[in-house]
Scaffold this motif. Structure first.
Motif: not given
Length: 373
Positions: A223-234, A237-253
């Motif tokens: 999902w994180a990659l879809r956002v970066s590809h199709y809606a980079p302006f988001l 927001w996608w990786n800092t909002q609390k409703w859905f899990p963000a990129s696991s690489v960004v979150a250092r999972v």
């Protein structure tokens, strides 16, 4: 009797009608007022949404509210600065000169190790630098795969590395190395791509293979990659909002790493890493994601051999247990580009260049053409 009942019903009906009329008259608003309120509500929602997706302004190094400048830097033609770190022997004494391009969520102080023994034995000078927005290098709001290659070229010119030099790129820096092979091949003496990140939307991949590699990602990363590809302006927001899990690489999972990676992580995390994101995640991590997985200006699988006269070499190294970048895609790239010398390491994860002796083997293979499987 019937007439009396009829009169009472008529009187009650009349009173109810009167009350209804009074109620309606109290709520009725002019049409223009309804329209105005609707417009105001829509504008308020749009303003709220716009504010929610806007990243905070970056804290530029050297500015009044930004981090201090502690590293040597060069000034580029567009006014930006690149911070760098020199390794190995002095460049005036070097026989080989290498520009190292770091990966995602990293910086100039985390290069692939170069042993001083090998540097002195072969005469190797290496410079690592902060890519735009990372560490102490100024952000580039117009960053593309081409701009990074031109940054490499300008850095080499400012440091007087000569007409030709080597490039080594790791992970996202490996993807940037494809850009160097595309845009500045005339400046390269050779190149090594180490576990380079791929863009699943490169048209050279068969649709079935791209889907297979993509499906091996964690769902939250898909999902994180879809956002970066199709809606980079988001992406911010996608990786800092609390409703859905963000990129696991960004979150250092930690679960995204292989068994070998888990053993090597302490080496990668040694030292102070606070500089990496200090200017803001939007100009470092999320800019990286948008360039790496968004629109592309070329497909690496369309490249022609820049060293057709055997005056240089291109190597691609990958581990068969890399959980971040699927090996099946690297194998396909190697098949499409037979002039790339492909090295696949059994049991290796994404961080294999930090294993004992591995970086020296990669460098010797690039500079000397020695087989270091």
């Amino acid at each position: 009797m019937v007439e009396l009942i009829t009169k009472k019903i008529s009187a009650a009906s009349a009173r109810a009608h009167t009350r209804k009329g009074k109620q309606n008259s109290g709520l009725k608003l002019p049409y223009g007022m309804y329209k105005t309120i609707s417009i105001v509500v829509v504008m308020a929602l749009l303003a709220f949404g716009y504010q929610a997706i806007q990243p905070p302004p970056p804290k530029i190094c050297g500015s009044s509210d930004g981090p201090p400048v502690t590293a040597p830097r060069v000034k580029l033609s567009d006014g930006r600065h690149l911070a760098y770190k020199e390794h190995g022997v002095p460049k005036e004494e070097a026989k080989y000169k290498i520009v190292y391009i770091h990966g995602f969520d990293s910086f100039r102080l985390n290069p692939m190790p170069l042993s001083q023994e090998l540097a002195e034995e072969l005469g190797i000078y290496m410079v690592s630098f902060d890519r735009a927005g990372y560490g102490e290098s100024d952000p580039n709001p117009k960053r593309t795969d081409k701009s990074t290659a031109l940054d490499v070229e300008q850095l080499a010119d400012h440091l007087d590395l000569g007409p030709k030099f080597y490039v080594i790129g790791f992970s996202m820096g490996g993807q940037a190395t494809w850009g160097c092979l595309k845009y500045i091949p005339h400046r390269l003496a050779g190149a090594a791509l180490i576990a380079p990140v791929v863009n699943y939307w490169w048209p050279g991949f068969p649709a079935k293979l791209a889907k297979e590699g993509y499906s091996l990602q964690r769902v939250q990363d898909q999902w994180a990659l879809r956002v970066s590809h199709y809606a980079p302006f988001l992406t911010y927001w996608w990786n800092t909002q609390k409703w859905f899990p963000a990129s696991s690489v960004v979150a250092r999972v930690i679960e995204i790493f292989s068994k070998q990676d888990l053993e090597l992580i302490p080496r990668l995390l040694s030292g102070d890493r606070t500089q990496i994101r200090q200017q803001g995640e939007s100009v470092s991590l999320f800019s990286d994601m948008n360039v790496g997985f968004g629109g592309y200006t070329f497909d690496p699988m369309d490249l022609e051999n820049p060293f057709s006269n055997n005056e240089g070499r291109v190597h691609l190294w990958h581990g068969d247990e890399d959980l971040l970048v699927q090996v099946c895609l690297q194998r396909y790239i190697a098949e499409k580009l037979p002039w790339v010398q492909y090295h696949e390491l059994a049991g290796a994860g994404h961080l294999f260049p930090f294993a004992d002796g591995m970086s020296d083997a990669i460098i010797k293979s690039l500079l000397l053409g020695e087989k270091q499987e």
